[in-house]
Design a protein around this motif. Structure first.
Motif, mmCIF file in Angstrom:
data_model
loop_
_atom_site.group_PDB
_atom_site.id
_atom_site.type_symbol
_atom_site.label_atom_id
_atom_site.label_comp_id
_atom_site.label_asym_id
_atom_site.label_seq_id
_atom_site.Cartn_x
_atom_site.Cartn_y
_atom_site.Cartn_z
ATOM 1 N N ALA A 111 -21.442 1.912 54.350
ATOM 2 C CA ALA A 111 -20.691 1.903 53.096
ATOM 3 C C ALA A 111 -19.968 0.581 52.955
ATOM 4 C CB ALA A 111 -19.690 3.059 53.047
ATOM 5 N N GLY A 112 -19.702 0.195 51.714
ATOM 6 C CA GLY A 112 -18.989 -1.055 51.514
ATOM 7 C C GLY A 112 -18.564 -1.264 50.077
ATOM 8 N N ALA A 113 -17.543 -2.091 49.920
ATOM 9 C CA ALA A 113 -17.074 -2.474 48.583
ATOM 10 C C ALA A 113 -16.566 -3.903 48.634
ATOM 11 C CB ALA A 113 -15.973 -1.543 48.103
ATOM 12 N N ILE A 114 -16.857 -4.654 47.603
ATOM 13 C CA ILE A 114 -16.327 -6.006 47.426
ATOM 14 C C ILE A 114 -15.724 -6.071 46.031
ATOM 15 C CG2 ILE A 114 -16.857 -8.466 47.260
ATOM 16 C CD1 ILE A 114 -19.169 -7.962 49.240
ATOM 17 N N TYR A 115 -14.455 -6.448 45.972
ATOM 18 C CA TYR A 115 -13.742 -6.462 44.691
ATOM 19 C C TYR A 115 -13.313 -7.873 44.338
ATOM 20 C CZ TYR A 115 -10.327 -5.322 41.062
ATOM 21 O OH TYR A 115 -9.624 -5.243 39.878
ATOM 22 N N ASP A 116 -13.713 -8.315 43.155
ATOM 23 C CA ASP A 116 -13.307 -9.601 42.588
ATOM 24 C C ASP A 116 -12.188 -9.319 41.589
ATOM 25 O OD1 ASP A 116 -12.952 -11.885 41.089
ATOM 26 O OD2 ASP A 116 -15.081 -12.242 40.730
ATOM 27 N N PRO A 117 -10.925 -9.565 41.966
ATOM 28 C CA PRO A 117 -9.824 -9.198 41.080
ATOM 29 C C PRO A 117 -9.689 -10.094 39.855
ATOM 30 C CG PRO A 117 -8.972 -10.331 43.008
ATOM 31 C CD PRO A 117 -10.440 -10.132 43.246
ATOM 32 N N THR A 118 -10.272 -11.283 39.873
ATOM 33 C CA THR A 118 -10.153 -12.168 38.714
ATOM 34 C C THR A 118 -11.062 -11.722 37.572
ATOM 35 O OG1 THR A 118 -11.857 -13.744 39.409
ATOM 36 C CG2 THR A 118 -9.624 -14.085 40.250
ATOM 37 N N ARG A 119 -12.147 -11.023 37.883
ATOM 38 C CA ARG A 119 -13.076 -10.539 36.862
ATOM 39 C C ARG A 119 -13.093 -9.016 36.769
ATOM 40 N NH1 ARG A 119 -14.852 -14.732 39.558
ATOM 41 N NH2 ARG A 119 -15.650 -16.550 38.468
ATOM 42 N N ASP A 120 -12.293 -8.370 37.602
ATOM 43 C CA ASP A 120 -12.285 -6.908 37.699
ATOM 44 C C ASP A 120 -13.706 -6.384 37.935
ATOM 45 O OD1 ASP A 120 -11.168 -4.360 37.810
ATOM 46 O OD2 ASP A 120 -11.370 -4.035 35.654
ATOM 47 N N GLU A 121 -14.407 -7.014 38.862
ATOM 48 C CA GLU A 121 -15.753 -6.576 39.219
ATOM 49 C C GLU A 121 -15.719 -5.893 40.589
ATOM 50 O OE1 GLU A 121 -18.833 -9.397 36.778
ATOM 51 O OE2 GLU A 121 -18.453 -9.924 38.882
ATOM 52 N N MET A 122 -16.183 -4.661 40.636
ATOM 53 C CA MET A 122 -16.220 -3.887 41.861
ATOM 54 C C MET A 122 -17.677 -3.617 42.238
ATOM 55 S SD MET A 122 -14.809 -2.303 44.392
ATOM 56 C CE MET A 122 -13.069 -2.136 43.962
ATOM 57 N N PHE A 123 -18.099 -4.198 43.345
ATOM 58 C CA PHE A 123 -19.443 -3.993 43.884
ATOM 59 C C PHE A 123 -19.356 -2.954 44.998
ATOM 60 C CE2 PHE A 123 -19.291 -8.252 42.175
ATOM 61 C CZ PHE A 123 -20.539 -8.466 41.601
ATOM 62 N N THR A 124 -20.188 -1.918 44.929
ATOM 63 C CA THR A 124 -20.152 -0.866 45.939
ATOM 64 C C THR A 124 -21.564 -0.473 46.352
ATOM 65 O OG1 THR A 124 -20.084 0.857 44.230
ATOM 66 C CG2 THR A 124 -17.972 0.116 45.120
ATOM 67 N N ALA A 125 -21.657 0.058 47.564
ATOM 68 C CA ALA A 125 -22.947 0.557 48.054
ATOM 69 C C ALA A 125 -22.698 1.545 49.175
ATOM 70 C CB ALA A 125 -23.820 -0.585 48.558
#
Length: 259
Positions: A111-125
């Motif tokens: 499991a994993g998540a990467i969050y870009d707070p400047t673009r409010d982009e949340m990548f999850t898998a």
């Protein structure tokens, strides 16, 4: 259990991202090495993430960039945390940084998540269920020719002209359509997973730089190996992530030292 883990990854990454943004206008910086700055924001983000996870699932093992190492617990779960990937970008106000949280179960990324707070982009898998960006399925690029590819690379801190990583970067400039150095390995892996770029490589990363991103790339249909195409190992600094088409072998060839 994997959906619950990825949900906690996402919640924790958002918490870390909020803290980074709150600190952005008031942090003080100190040098960890000449071109790799660490901030109080980095430490605050990691502590908040650790405390949240520890409350929700007590007794797990942890590996985090800022001195977080808890490995003497019997749990089969290890959290691999980068509370601020792209520290130099963050310090200088360049909007390309992220929070990255990966989870291993019995040594396998699940499991994993990467969050870009400047673009409010949340990548999850999570393992076996694909990769998402803000809840929508993402896939790698279909490009098959490295000559048509946009690539990204990470270079060692203060690498000189004769460093093999720099030589590799220069070789790629002659072959690929474009080669970029951006300062956040986690977001570079997100770019591969979402089809924004075709390839990313480095030989100078740490597990927390890669854990969540590797799972994202694989779940989006891409391929992850070492730069020489040998099997990827999270605890080694060597990674090549591509869209998994014929372009992967071409990239391996492109990056080889020419005799």
């Amino acid at each position: 259990m994997f959906p619950e883990l990825v949900s906690l990854c996402e919640e924790s990454a958002r918490l870390g991202g909020r803290i980074l943004q709150q600190w952005r206008s008031r942090f003080t910086a100190r040098e960890k090495s000449p071109a790799n700055l660490v901030t109080e924001a980095d430490l605050a983000s990691q502590q908040a993430i650790f405390e949240l996870i520890e409350r929700r699932i007590p007794g797990c093992r942890f590996l985090g960039e800022e001195g977080l190492f808890i490995n003497d617990r019997p749990s089969s779960i290890r959290w691999v945390i980068d509370p601020l990937d792209g520290t130099s970008n963050y310090v200088h106000g360049f909007p390309y940084y992220a929070v990255s949280i990966g989870v291993e179960k019995e040594g396998k990324l699940v499991a994993g998540a990467i969050y870009d707070p400047t673009r409010d982009e949340m990548f999850t898998a999570h393992r076996g269920s694909g990769a998402l960006l803000n809840g929508k399925r993402i896939r790698v690029s279909p490009t098959t020719e490295v000559s048509q590819a946009m690539c990204m690379a990470s270079l060692p801190v203060k690498a000189d002209r004769y460093d093999e990583a720099v030589e590799r970067f220069l070789r790629a400039l002659d072959v690929a359509q474009s080669v970029q150095r951006t300062g956040s390995a986690a977001l570079n892996l997100c770019c591969v997973a979402s089809g924004r770029v075709e390839a990313f490589w480095s030989t100078s990363l740490k597990p927390w730089d890669m854990a969540a991103g590797v799972l994202l790339v694989e779940e989006a249909g891409g391929k992850v190996t070492c730069v020489d195409d040998s099997p990827f190992v999270l605890d080694e600094p060597d990674i090549l992530a591509t869209n998994g088409t014929a372009l992967h072998a071409q990239t391996v060839e492109m990056l080889k030292r020419k005799s």
